[in-house]
Design an enzyme around this catalytic site. Structure first.
Site, PDB file in Angstrom:
ATOM      1  N   CYS A 163      -1.793   4.108  10.858  1.00  0.00           N
ATOM      2  CA  CYS A 163      -1.661   5.398  11.533  1.00  0.00           C
ATOM      3  C   CYS A 163      -2.877   5.554  12.431  1.00  0.00           C
ATOM      4  O   CYS A 163      -3.620   6.528  12.334  1.00  0.00           O
ATOM      5  CB  CYS A 163      -1.558   6.515  10.512  1.00  0.00           C
ATOM      6  SG  CYS A 163      -1.121   8.030  11.348  1.00  0.00           S
ATOM      7  N   ASP A 221      -4.476  -4.060  -6.774  1.00  0.00           N
ATOM      8  CA  ASP A 221      -5.218  -4.299  -5.542  1.00  0.00           C
ATOM      9  C   ASP A 221      -4.450  -5.344  -4.747  1.00  0.00           C
ATOM     10  O   ASP A 221      -4.254  -6.469  -5.215  1.00  0.00           O
ATOM     11  CB  ASP A 221      -6.624  -4.799  -5.894  1.00  0.00           C
ATOM     12  CG  ASP A 221      -7.481  -5.020  -4.664  1.00  0.00           C
ATOM     13  OD1 ASP A 221      -6.924  -5.115  -3.542  1.00  0.00           O
ATOM     14  OD2 ASP A 221      -8.709  -5.117  -4.809  1.00  0.00           O
ATOM     15  N   CYS A 244       0.886  -1.186   0.000  1.00  0.00           N
ATOM     16  CA  CYS A 244       0.000   0.000   0.000  1.00  0.00           C
ATOM     17  C   CYS A 244       0.909   1.216   0.000  1.00  0.00           C
ATOM     18  O   CYS A 244       1.088   1.874   1.011  1.00  0.00           O
ATOM     19  CB  CYS A 244      -0.870   0.021   1.256  1.00  0.00           C
ATOM     20  SG  CYS A 244      -1.969  -1.376   1.392  1.00  0.00           S
ATOM     21  N   ALA A 245       1.495   1.500  -1.137  1.00  0.00           N
ATOM     22  CA  ALA A 245       2.669   2.379  -1.140  1.00  0.00           C
ATOM     23  C   ALA A 245       2.354   3.867  -1.246  1.00  0.00           C
ATOM     24  O   ALA A 245       3.171   4.706  -0.875  1.00  0.00           O
ATOM     25  CB  ALA A 245       3.605   1.982  -2.281  1.00  0.00           C
ATOM     26  N   GLY A 246       1.174   4.226  -1.789  1.00  0.00           N
ATOM     27  CA  GLY A 246       0.900   5.641  -2.056  1.00  0.00           C
ATOM     28  C   GLY A 246       0.757   6.454  -0.788  1.00  0.00           C
ATOM     29  O   GLY A 246       0.195   5.955   0.176  1.00  0.00           O
ATOM     30  N   PRO A 247       1.281   7.657  -0.751  1.00  0.00           N
ATOM     31  CA  PRO A 247       1.972   8.398  -1.808  1.00  0.00           C
ATOM     32  C   PRO A 247       3.471   8.132  -1.905  1.00  0.00           C
ATOM     33  O   PRO A 247       4.144   8.775  -2.701  1.00  0.00           O
ATOM     34  CB  PRO A 247       1.723   9.858  -1.407  1.00  0.00           C
ATOM     35  CG  PRO A 247       1.629   9.816   0.090  1.00  0.00           C
ATOM     36  CD  PRO A 247       1.011   8.497   0.428  1.00  0.00           C
ATOM     37  N   GLY A 248       4.003   7.229  -1.097  1.00  0.00           N
ATOM     38  CA  GLY A 248       5.376   6.805  -1.364  1.00  0.00           C
ATOM     39  C   GLY A 248       6.426   7.211  -0.350  1.00  0.00           C
ATOM     40  O   GLY A 248       7.618   6.999  -0.571  1.00  0.00           O
ATOM     41  N   LYS A 264       7.157   5.939   2.663  1.00  0.00           N
ATOM     42  CA  LYS A 264       7.922   4.791   3.177  1.00  0.00           C
ATOM     43  C   LYS A 264       8.622   4.067   2.034  1.00  0.00           C
ATOM     44  O   LYS A 264       9.738   3.566   2.199  1.00  0.00           O
ATOM     45  CB  LYS A 264       7.001   3.844   3.949  1.00  0.00           C
ATOM     46  CG  LYS A 264       6.446   4.486   5.206  1.00  0.00           C
ATOM     47  CD  LYS A 264       5.662   3.507   6.061  1.00  0.00           C
ATOM     48  CE  LYS A 264       4.913   4.243   7.150  1.00  0.00           C
ATOM     49  NZ  LYS A 264       3.835   5.130   6.661  1.00  0.00           N
TER      50      LYS A 264
HETATM   51  C1  LIG Z   1      -1.797   4.676   4.712  1.00  0.00           C
HETATM   52  S1  LIG Z   1      -1.691   4.859   3.024  1.00  0.00           S
HETATM   53  C2  LIG Z   1      -0.049   4.321   2.694  1.00  0.00           C
HETATM   54  C3  LIG Z   1       0.994   5.373   2.970  1.00  0.00           C
HETATM   55  C4  LIG Z   1       2.345   5.059   2.359  1.00  0.00           C
HETATM   56  N1  LIG Z   1       2.845   3.766   2.780  1.00  0.00           N
HETATM   57  C5  LIG Z   1       3.395   6.116   2.637  1.00  0.00           C
HETATM   58  O1  LIG Z   1       4.202   5.940   3.567  1.00  0.00           O
HETATM   59  O2  LIG Z   1       3.433   7.125   1.932  1.00  0.00           O
HETATM   60  C6  LIG Z   1      -2.642   3.528   2.417  1.00  0.00           C
HETATM   61  C7  LIG Z   1      -2.650   3.362   0.907  1.00  0.00           C
HETATM   62  O3  LIG Z   1      -3.306   2.125   0.615  1.00  0.00           O
HETATM   63  C8  LIG Z   1      -3.936   2.248  -0.640  1.00  0.00           C
HETATM   64  N2  LIG Z   1      -4.913   1.142  -0.749  1.00  0.00           N
HETATM   65  C9  LIG Z   1      -6.167   1.074  -0.256  1.00  0.00           C
HETATM   66  N3  LIG Z   1      -6.722  -0.116  -0.526  1.00  0.00           N
HETATM   67  C10 LIG Z   1      -5.787  -0.830  -1.190  1.00  0.00           C
HETATM   68  C11 LIG Z   1      -5.746  -2.136  -1.763  1.00  0.00           C
HETATM   69  N4  LIG Z   1      -6.792  -2.964  -1.663  1.00  0.00           N
HETATM   70  N5  LIG Z   1      -4.617  -2.530  -2.375  1.00  0.00           N
HETATM   71  C12 LIG Z   1      -3.551  -1.707  -2.490  1.00  0.00           C
HETATM   72  N6  LIG Z   1      -3.541  -0.458  -1.978  1.00  0.00           N
HETATM   73  C13 LIG Z   1      -4.633  -0.027  -1.340  1.00  0.00           C
HETATM   74  C14 LIG Z   1      -4.510   3.633  -0.629  1.00  0.00           C
HETATM   75  O4  LIG Z   1      -4.725   4.106  -1.942  1.00  0.00           O
HETATM   76  C15 LIG Z   1      -3.417   4.422   0.124  1.00  0.00           C
HETATM   77  O5  LIG Z   1      -2.550   5.018  -0.805  1.00  0.00           O
END
Ligand SMILES: C[S@@+](CC[C@H](N)C(=O)[O-])C[C@H]1O[C@@H](n2cnc3c(N)ncnc32)[C@H](O)[C@@H]1O
Length: 449
Positions: free
Chosen positions: A374, A304, A256-260, A262
Site C-alpha cells: 500500500c 514468520d 502476510c494475511a492480517g487482518p484478513g 484479502k
Molecule cells: C499490509 S498488512 C497485510 C494486510 C492484509 N493482507 C489484508 O488485506 O488485510 C501486512 C501484515 O504483515 C504482517 N507481517 C509483518 N512481518 C511479517 C513476517 N515476517 N511474516 C509474516 N507476516 C508479517 C503484519 O503483522 C501485517 O499484518
C-alpha cells in the site's frame, strides 16, 4: 477534544483515526461540533510538520521542543488562522482559553503572542517566507507534506505532484465495501446499502457507499461484506486471475494475511476442494484473520514468512501483501506522513525482499506470486520486484495488463509498465501497487541465484 487528541498524537504516538471518534463519543460531542473538531484536528495533524515551521518562524523556537499541550494548541490555532474561515479573533481567544484550562496561567500570554504573529501573513505569504525555494520543496510545503514523501510520489508518477496530492490528502475517501464471494452477492448488498450506493468499477464485488456508517448494515455486521478499498480487492483478484501453468489445485498461501481483508476474498474465490493457508507473524493479527475467514476453507497460523512453516514449492498461488510505509493510504491516517522517514523505507525493503523471496520459494513450478504494497514508493515496489527477480533463476515478471486490461500505469519513465500502480486521483483507490511473478515451470533446485 481536538487538543487532547493532538497531545496524545505527540506524546503517546496515538492514531488519530482511532482515538478521535472514541473521544467524541465518550464526551457526547456530535453533529456540527463533532464535524468541526474532526476538521481542525485532522487538518492540523496532516500539516503539523509545516505548521511547526511557521510557528518556529513566528515564535523564535521549534514547537516540537515545548510542552505537548502548548504545541497542540499552537498548531490548532495556526491551522485555524491559515486554513479555515474561523474568524481570527475567535481562533486566538479560544486557543488562549484552551491553554489556560489545560496548562494554567503561564502559557496563555505566549500562545496569544505567537498566534498574533502567525496572523501577519496568510498561508501563501508563509509559504513564500519559509518554504524551500525550489519547485518540489515549495509544492510539498504548500500541500503540507514532508519533502521526502513528495519526492517519492513525484518519482513514482514521473512528474509533478500537483495533480496527485489533493486526492492523496484531504479528500474524505468514499467507503468501499466488498460483497464477499460465496457469502453475499453484490446486488443483495446494493439493495441493503440503499439508493445512494453504487457498484464499483474495478471489481465485481465492490459497492461504493455515498455516506452513512457501514456498521449499520446487517451484511457488514455478519461478515458477509466488509469495508475494503477497491484497490485491495483488485490486488487480491489479480492473484486469482493470473494464469498459472498446469491448472490450479487450489493450494493458496497468504503470507502476510492480517487482518484478513484479502484472505477473506481469496477464501471465497478458491476452486472446489481448494484451501487457503493464511499466515501472519503477529498473533493478534492472526486472530483477526481467523474471524475474517471463519467457516470458510482456510487455516490460520502464526508464522514468520521469512522462516517458513510450510514445505517449499507447495502452493499454486501465493500472496505477499507486504508490510510497507503505507504512503499509499495517507488520506486515512492524518498524522502518518510525519511519523515515518526515509530510514523506515530502507529498513522495510530488506523485509520486503526477504518475504518476496520466501513467497517465490513457497510457490510450485508454474505457480503464481502476487507482491503487493500500500505504497507507491519505487524502492518498495518496482525495485523490490526487480531485485528479487534478478536474484533468482526461477522467477519471471508477468504483465498485469494481460490480466486486468485497462489498468495501465500512467506513461511515466519510472514505473514498470507490467506492474499495477493505482492512484487516488486516477482510480479513486488507495495508491496500491501489485506485481505478478510466475515461477518457471522448469524450476529445479532452490531457485535463489
Ligand atoms: C499490509 S498488512 C497485510 C494486510 C492484509 N493482507 C489484508 O488485506 O488485510 C501486512 C501484515 O504483515 C504482517 N507481517 C509483518 N512481518 C511479517 C513476517 N515476517 N511474516 C509474516 N507476516 C508479517 C503484519 O503483522 C501485517 O499484518
Amino acid at each position: 477534544v481536538a487538543a487532547d487528541a493532538l497531545v496524545a498524537v505527540h506524546r503517546d504516538g496515538a492514531y488519530l483515526n482511532l482515538l478521535l471518534p472514541r473521544l467524541l463519543r465518550e464526551r457526547g460531542i456530535s453533529g456540527r461540533d463533532a464535524a468541526f473538531a474532526t476538521e481542525i484536528c485532522y487538518g492540523t495533524a496532516r500539516r503539523y510538520g509545516v505548521l511547526d515551521t511557521v510557528l518556529a518562524a513566528a515564535g523564535g523556537r521549534d514547537p516540537a521542543g515545548v510542552d505537548p499541550e502548548v504545541r497542540a494548541v499552537l498548531e490548532l490555532g495556526a491551522y485555524q488562522l491559515l486554513h479555515t474561515r474561523v474568524p481570527p479573533h475567535a481562533a486566538i481567544s479560544s486557543s488562549v482559553d484552551l491553554i489556560r484550562a489545560m496548562a494554567g496561567p503561564k502559557p496563555p500570554g505566549l500562545v496569544n503572542a505567537i498566534l498574533r504573529r502567525v496572523l501577519a501573513e496568510d498561508w501563501t505569504g508563509w509559504v513564500r517566507r519559509v518554504a524551500p525555494p525550489d519547485r518540489l520543496g515549495s509544492a510539498a510545503f504548500a500541500a503540507g507534506y514532508p519533502r521526502w514523501i513528495a519526492e517519492a510520489i513525484s518519482a513514482a508518477l514521473g512528474g509533478d505532484i500537483d495533480a496527485a496530492i489533493p486526492a492523496m490528502t484531504d479528500a474524505a475517501p468514499a467507503v468501499h465495501l466488498a460483497a464477499r464471494p460465496g457469502r453475499i452477492d453484490r446486488a443483495t448488498l446494493l439493495t441493503q446499502a440503499g439508493p445512494g450506493a453504487h457498484p464499483g468499477e474495478l471489481t465485481p464485488w465492490s459497492v461504493i457507499l455515498s455516506g452513512g456508517d457501514p456498521a449499520d448494515l446487517a451484511a457488514v455486521r455478519s461478515g458477509q461484506a466488509a469495508v475494503q478499498d477497491e484497490g485491495s480487492q483488485l490486488v487480491a483478484s489479480l492473484l486469482v486471475a493470473a494464469p498459472s501453468l498446469d491448472g490450479d489445485g487450489g493450494q493458496w498461501l497468504d503470507l502476510c494475511a492480517g487482518p484478513g481483508g484479502k484472505a477473506a476474498l481469496l477464501a471465497g474465490l478458491l476452486p472446489q476442494a481448494g484451501r487457503l493457508l493464511a499466515a501472519d507473524r503477529a498473533p493478534h493479527r492472526a486472530r483477526l484473520v481467523a474471524v475474517a475467514i471463519a467457516g470458510g476453507p482456510g487455516d490460520v497460523i502464526v508464522a514468520d514468512g521469512n522462516a517458513p512453516a510450510w514445505a517449499a514449492g507447495r502452493f499454486d498461488r501465493v500472496l505477499v501483501d507486504s508490510p510497507c510505509s503505507g504512503l499509499g493510504a495517507l488520506r486515512r491516517r492524518p498524522e502518518a506522513r510525519w511519523r515515518r522517514g526515509p530510514e523506515d523505507v530502507a529498513r522495510l525493503t530488506v523485509l520486503q525482499r526477504g518475504l518476496l523471496h520466501a513467497a517465490v520459494d513457497a510457490a510450485r513450478p508454474g505457480g503464481v506470486v502476487a507482491y503487493a504494497t500500500c505504497s507507491p514508493h519505487l524502492a518498495e515496489t518496482r525495485d523490490v520486484v526487480d531485485e528479487v527477480i534478478a536474484g533468482r533463476t526461477d522467477a519471471e515478471r508477468m504483465d498485469v495488463r494481460a490480466v486486468v486490461p485497462g489498468m495501465a500505469v500512467p506513461p511515466t519513465a519510472a514505473a514498470d509498465p507490467r506492474d499495477l500502480q493505482l492512484w487516488p486521483h486516477l482510480h479513486g483507490t488507495d495508491a496500491m501497487f501489485a506485481a505478478l511473478i510466475r515461477v518457471r515451470g522448469d524450476r529445479s533446485g532452490p531457485g535463489r541465484a
